[in-house]
Design a protein around this motif. Structure first.
Motif, PDB file in Angstrom:
ATOM      1  N   PRO A  69     -15.264 -25.363  31.323  1.00 42.73           N
ATOM      2  CA  PRO A  69     -14.257 -25.761  30.337  1.00 42.73           C
ATOM      3  C   PRO A  69     -13.824 -27.205  30.571  1.00 42.73           C
ATOM      4  O   PRO A  69     -13.495 -27.594  31.688  1.00 42.73           O
ATOM      5  CB  PRO A  69     -13.107 -24.779  30.588  1.00 42.73           C
ATOM      6  CG  PRO A  69     -13.774 -23.564  31.167  1.00 42.73           C
ATOM      7  CD  PRO A  69     -14.879 -24.115  32.031  1.00 42.73           C
ATOM      8  N   CYS A  70     -13.868 -28.003  29.529  1.00 42.67           N
ATOM      9  CA  CYS A  70     -13.659 -29.452  29.662  1.00 42.67           C
ATOM     10  C   CYS A  70     -12.685 -29.921  28.591  1.00 42.67           C
ATOM     11  O   CYS A  70     -12.694 -29.410  27.477  1.00 42.67           O
ATOM     12  CB  CYS A  70     -15.019 -30.137  29.494  1.00 42.67           C
ATOM     13  SG  CYS A  70     -14.974 -31.931  29.456  1.00 42.67           S
ATOM     14  N   ILE A  71     -11.815 -30.852  28.942  1.00 43.83           N
ATOM     15  CA  ILE A  71     -10.863 -31.413  27.981  1.00 43.83           C
ATOM     16  C   ILE A  71     -11.302 -32.828  27.626  1.00 43.83           C
ATOM     17  O   ILE A  71     -11.506 -33.662  28.504  1.00 43.83           O
ATOM     18  CB  ILE A  71      -9.448 -31.477  28.599  1.00 43.83           C
ATOM     19  CG1 ILE A  71      -8.938 -30.086  28.971  1.00 43.83           C
ATOM     20  CG2 ILE A  71      -8.491 -32.180  27.651  1.00 43.83           C
ATOM     21  CD1 ILE A  71      -8.385 -29.267  27.844  1.00 43.83           C
ATOM     22  N   GLU A  72     -11.442 -33.063  26.335  1.00 40.87           N
ATOM     23  CA  GLU A  72     -11.794 -34.396  25.862  1.00 40.87           C
ATOM     24  C   GLU A  72     -10.517 -35.235  25.831  1.00 40.87           C
ATOM     25  O   GLU A  72      -9.518 -34.840  25.244  1.00 40.87           O
ATOM     26  CB  GLU A  72     -12.389 -34.272  24.459  1.00 40.87           C
ATOM     27  CG  GLU A  72     -12.961 -35.560  23.933  1.00 40.87           C
ATOM     28  CD  GLU A  72     -13.793 -35.327  22.670  1.00 40.87           C
ATOM     29  OE1 GLU A  72     -13.949 -34.163  22.248  1.00 40.87           O
ATOM     30  OE2 GLU A  72     -14.263 -36.326  22.108  1.00 40.87           O
ATOM     31  N   ALA A  92      -3.056 -35.710  17.337  1.00 36.80           N
ATOM     32  CA  ALA A  92      -2.192 -35.157  18.376  1.00 36.80           C
ATOM     33  C   ALA A  92      -0.737 -35.584  18.174  1.00 36.80           C
ATOM     34  O   ALA A  92       0.178 -34.788  18.326  1.00 36.80           O
ATOM     35  CB  ALA A  92      -2.689 -35.595  19.747  1.00 36.80           C
ATOM     36  N   GLN A 128      -8.578 -33.325  21.912  1.00 36.39           N
ATOM     37  CA  GLN A 128      -9.182 -32.143  21.293  1.00 36.39           C
ATOM     38  C   GLN A 128      -8.064 -31.166  20.975  1.00 36.39           C
ATOM     39  O   GLN A 128      -6.907 -31.400  21.299  1.00 36.39           O
ATOM     40  CB  GLN A 128     -10.212 -31.505  22.225  1.00 36.39           C
ATOM     41  CG  GLN A 128      -9.629 -30.881  23.477  1.00 36.39           C
ATOM     42  CD  GLN A 128     -10.701 -30.127  24.258  1.00 36.39           C
ATOM     43  OE1 GLN A 128     -11.801 -30.640  24.449  1.00 36.39           O
ATOM     44  NE2 GLN A 128     -10.377 -28.936  24.696  1.00 36.39           N
ATOM     45  N   LYS A 129      -8.391 -30.098  20.301  1.00 37.67           N
ATOM     46  CA  LYS A 129      -7.347 -29.187  19.841  1.00 37.67           C
ATOM     47  C   LYS A 129      -7.288 -27.904  20.664  1.00 37.67           C
ATOM     48  O   LYS A 129      -6.334 -27.144  20.568  1.00 37.67           O
ATOM     49  CB  LYS A 129      -7.564 -28.870  18.361  1.00 37.67           C
ATOM     50  CG  LYS A 129      -7.421 -30.113  17.505  1.00 37.67           C
ATOM     51  CD  LYS A 129      -7.880 -29.902  16.105  1.00 37.67           C
ATOM     52  CE  LYS A 129      -6.750 -29.528  15.194  1.00 37.67           C
ATOM     53  NZ  LYS A 129      -7.198 -29.493  13.779  1.00 37.67           N
ATOM     54  N   LEU A 130      -8.286 -27.651  21.474  1.00 41.34           N
ATOM     55  CA  LEU A 130      -8.294 -26.438  22.281  1.00 41.34           C
ATOM     56  C   LEU A 130      -7.478 -26.660  23.551  1.00 41.34           C
ATOM     57  O   LEU A 130      -7.606 -27.701  24.194  1.00 41.34           O
ATOM     58  CB  LEU A 130      -9.746 -26.089  22.652  1.00 41.34           C
ATOM     59  CG  LEU A 130     -10.021 -24.607  22.875  1.00 41.34           C
ATOM     60  CD1 LEU A 130      -9.999 -23.858  21.557  1.00 41.34           C
ATOM     61  CD2 LEU A 130     -11.357 -24.423  23.554  1.00 41.34           C
ATOM     62  N   HIS A 131      -6.660 -25.661  23.896  1.00 42.38           N
ATOM     63  CA  HIS A 131      -5.843 -25.644  25.108  1.00 42.38           C
ATOM     64  C   HIS A 131      -4.688 -26.631  25.060  1.00 42.38           C
ATOM     65  O   HIS A 131      -3.540 -26.234  25.042  1.00 42.38           O
ATOM     66  CB  HIS A 131      -6.684 -25.894  26.363  1.00 42.38           C
ATOM     67  CG  HIS A 131      -5.892 -25.753  27.637  1.00 42.38           C
ATOM     68  ND1 HIS A 131      -5.465 -24.532  28.089  1.00 42.38           N
ATOM     69  CD2 HIS A 131      -5.431 -26.658  28.535  1.00 42.38           C
ATOM     70  CE1 HIS A 131      -4.776 -24.704  29.214  1.00 42.38           C
ATOM     71  NE2 HIS A 131      -4.743 -25.969  29.501  1.00 42.38           N
ATOM     72  N   ALA A 132      -4.972 -27.921  25.110  1.00 50.77           N
ATOM     73  CA  ALA A 132      -3.904 -28.906  25.172  1.00 50.77           C
ATOM     74  C   ALA A 132      -4.220 -30.014  24.198  1.00 50.77           C
ATOM     75  O   ALA A 132      -5.369 -30.394  24.019  1.00 50.77           O
ATOM     76  CB  ALA A 132      -3.790 -29.475  26.575  1.00 50.77           C
ATOM     77  N   ARG A 133      -3.173 -30.544  23.554  1.00 52.02           N
ATOM     78  CA  ARG A 133      -3.346 -31.648  22.617  1.00 52.02           C
ATOM     79  C   ARG A 133      -2.285 -32.681  22.945  1.00 52.02           C
ATOM     80  O   ARG A 133      -1.127 -32.337  23.164  1.00 52.02           O
ATOM     81  CB  ARG A 133      -3.136 -31.112  21.200  1.00 52.02           C
ATOM     82  CG  ARG A 133      -3.713 -32.002  20.151  1.00 52.02           C
ATOM     83  CD  ARG A 133      -3.556 -31.404  18.781  1.00 52.02           C
ATOM     84  NE  ARG A 133      -4.399 -32.112  17.830  1.00 52.02           N
ATOM     85  CZ  ARG A 133      -4.252 -32.088  16.524  1.00 52.02           C
ATOM     86  NH1 ARG A 133      -3.313 -31.349  15.982  1.00 52.02           N
ATOM     87  NH2 ARG A 133      -5.056 -32.776  15.734  1.00 52.02           N
ATOM     88  N   GLU A 191       0.455 -28.017  30.878  1.00 49.90           N
ATOM     89  CA  GLU A 191      -0.903 -28.018  30.336  1.00 49.90           C
ATOM     90  C   GLU A 191      -1.937 -27.809  31.436  1.00 49.90           C
ATOM     91  O   GLU A 191      -3.124 -27.649  31.157  1.00 49.90           O
ATOM     92  CB  GLU A 191      -1.169 -29.323  29.579  1.00 49.90           C
ATOM     93  CG  GLU A 191      -0.473 -29.404  28.216  1.00 49.90           C
ATOM     94  CD  GLU A 191       1.033 -29.568  28.314  1.00 49.90           C
ATOM     95  OE1 GLU A 191       1.508 -30.132  29.324  1.00 49.90           O
ATOM     96  OE2 GLU A 191       1.739 -29.115  27.399  1.00 49.90           O
TER      97      GLU A 191
END
Lengths: 418, 418
Positions: free
Chosen positions: A216-219, A364, A391-396, A403
């Motif tokens: 799982p990766c956050i952009e 965001a 990105q919109k998944l998990h944290a924005r 977060e």
């Protein structure tokens, strides 16, 4: 030690760290801050090696970012102490429900587990990221860039020392010493070991992580931020906000890159904006902003003709693309087509236009009459930030301590079956 | 039409759908439900084609899952209507803060944008997923399995018809008609088009999605669920919960696969559990549970000797692995090593043991004295579910409507600069 060896050790400490209370984690942060201060000399010596190795290879600006001083190390330690003052993100009861069958269901915040971070930035990111990870009960595995490897090793050694003094395992903060591409790939693909990967750095690094990650990766971070000056804009606010968003710190992701202006306001306002961004700055001996103008803007003020890519570029510099539109709808459509989803702003005194803009723009952070520069964990009241998610998944938007958590459901019954 | 053509059309309708209010979305759901009912004949005819094509290729059980009847179509329509009764997940103010500088910051729930779903299951997933997507303001792109393609086409045609009757674009629900591996890969890699990918089906499908996805993806569903019977367990609860969790519906992900039992309780309890799972069921003419026993359990009751993989297998069948341990800590360590992070349960009357277990076990749902079978959106009071997340990023456990949303920050100022 290979990355997998390191991760195998890191995961062993997830449970230990997750079981600590806020006092224990805060105490660890204080010990980590002390260790940074106590090891100032060895950190400075290591930093000298990085500076010497960088000689002739990187710009003076980059070298200044890399360089540590006693004051900068003290500031790093202070920042770690600052994190102890933030509320505990763990054990928050996010929801409670008692079902008709008597089951009591609680949704409780818990650490993610292992955070991995791949970054290119200044050595202070090493201590900042470690502090936020420990405060949120997460083991962290940090992989900085090769240009700062000696500094990062010395900083990590100090932090690990602090952890041990606080009675926690040093492996709650792990540094990947191999700075090759292979080590980054190993982190990106370590399924079952890494619960969240945060890349922090240039657009190339982030794209590479998002495209290659199997964990799982956050952009994060890329910001082509727009300011739309509406027909009903207040002139003074418009000039002041555009100037601040573009010039207060052009190298950061929340700086504005594109100015869109209503044709009804352009004749009056473009010259005033140009005066603030170009003429006044030149007169003050500051770098003037290069305005890259579409054909309609070019009929009103002087500047460079905008090229094909100027509306899709994160300049991170004293450059701003300018476009004239005939309507709010056209501005919204332009933003939908060109934005990276970071921060956008409308300047208007018309509340209907403002409402339409904030509802239609899918970013965001969406501003009415304020600078995009406020998109920041501290400015949003989160107290800190690990990066800005685009990105919109998990944290924005700005990612603070909450977060960096997940949750679990705890269900207490008395023999219920289904 | 290629998947990219389809996605290019789908993204065009994100803004339209995001701007609808709850009434409009509910009305669309009612029209979709009506359209399912009105098109019962054509859906049944299409389903006949799938059933005929499946002849001799799949088991009777699988064929029964594939088969539609007028009653099943009516149930699908009812399920769509049911979704209208759930609260609006959009426009929730998640947080409000007014900063010292006067900026008013609101964190507001918004749709994710485009949801993609790759699934293998029964045709009703097509209407369920479409209903949850529309209710949460998300455009959906659905790719079912080839065994149900004719049914899915007919169902999607009806749903799209309903959307148009409600004044929304049919492209708010898109079906990928190409069921090749290529179309799945295209969805997994459509960066900038797909905001969340949810795979729903067997372990192979889910692994393939998680490993190959370049778009944000949620890992769902695999459940190696454990029940730990503590030394202080109540015998009646233990037998009843183990029996329910194992046999009430063994093919679903929240069914228990592994029984861990304290050596202090095993002598008394294992024979009682075996009686309920094996002897009683045999006497009633039901399939008995095959118990795969570790060496210590095998000294107490009869059963098969557990093999190397039996503690790492999601049987989804009348099979249960059994291990005897000497302590709560040993049980927790076993779960940490073998669980998929779905649902685990402790059966105990000792509140200290219960607290230790729920704090140490790192799974989406952790139970005290209740069956793991309750891990379900409906049972948790979410009203519905899109799947059960077994990852920690974004959503964990049953994913209801709120888990299909993101948020944005709306910041209103009066000329603030930084």
């Amino acid at each position: 030690m290979t990355v997998m060896d390191l991760l195998s050790r890191a995961v062993l400490h997830k449970a230990e760290l997750a079981a600590t209370d806020n006092d224990k984690r805060n105490n660890a942060l204080l010990c980590m801050a002390d260790a940074l201060r106590e090891n100032t000399d060895s950190i400075l010596a290591a930093n000298e090696l990085d500076i010497a190795a960088a000689e002739g290879k990187i710009s003076e600006v980059m070298k200044d970012r890399l360089r540590l001083t006693p004051e900068r190390i003290a500031a790093m330690a202070d920042a770690v102490v600052e994190v102890t003052r933030l509320p505990d993100p763990l054990g928050r009861i996010l929801q409670t429900v008692t079902r008709e069958n008597g089951l009591k269901i609680e949704k409780v915040s818990v650490p993610l587990g292992v955070l991995a971070m791949i970054y290119e930035s200044r050595p202070n990111v090493t201590s900042d990221a470690a502090a936020l990870s420990i405060k949120s009960g997460n083991v962290c595995v940090l992989r900085g860039g090769k240009e700062a490897i000696n500094s990062n090793k010395a900083i990590a050694a100090a932090l690990r020392n602090g952890l041990e003094k606080a009675g926690l395992s040093a492996d709650c903060v792990c540094l990947v010493e191999d700075t090759s591409r292979d080590s980054a790939t190993a982190l990106m693909t370590a399924r079952g070991y890494v619960d969240m990967l945060i890349p922090r750095g240039g657009a190339g690094l982030i794209r590479s992580c998002v495209e290659n990650a199997k964990v799982p990766c956050i952009e994060t971070g890329t910001g082509i931020c727009h300011i739309y000056v509406d027909a009903a804009a207040d002139m003074e606010k418009a000039v002041s906000i555009v100037k601040n968003a573009k010039t207060s710190r052009p190298s950061v992701c929340n700086a504005a890159e594109v100015l869109i202006i209503s044709s009804a306001a352009a004749e009056d306002l473009l010259p005033a904006i140009k005066k603030a961004l170009v003429d006044d700055r030149t007169a003050e001996g500051l770098v003037p902003v290069e305005l890259r103008l579409d054909s309609r803007a070019a009929k009103i003020i002087d500047g460079t003709a905008a090229g094909e890519n100027d509306f899709d570029t994160e300049f991170l510099d004293y450059i701003m693309a300018v476009r004239v539109v005939d309507s709010l709808a056209e501005a919204i459509a332009h933003i939908a087509a060109h934005s990276t989803g970071h921060s956008e702003c409308i300047i208007t005194e018309d509340s209907e236009s403002a409402d339409k803009f904030v509802s239609a723009v899918d970013s965001a952070a969406v501003y009415v009459n304020a600078s995009t520069r406020f998109t920041d964990g501290g400015e949003f009241g989160l107290g800190c930030e690990m990066g800005i998610s685009t990105q919109k998944l998990h944290a924005r938007g700005p990612m603070g301590l909450c977060e960096l958590t997940s949750y679990k459901y705890i269900i207490r019954g008395n023999g219920q079956i289904r």
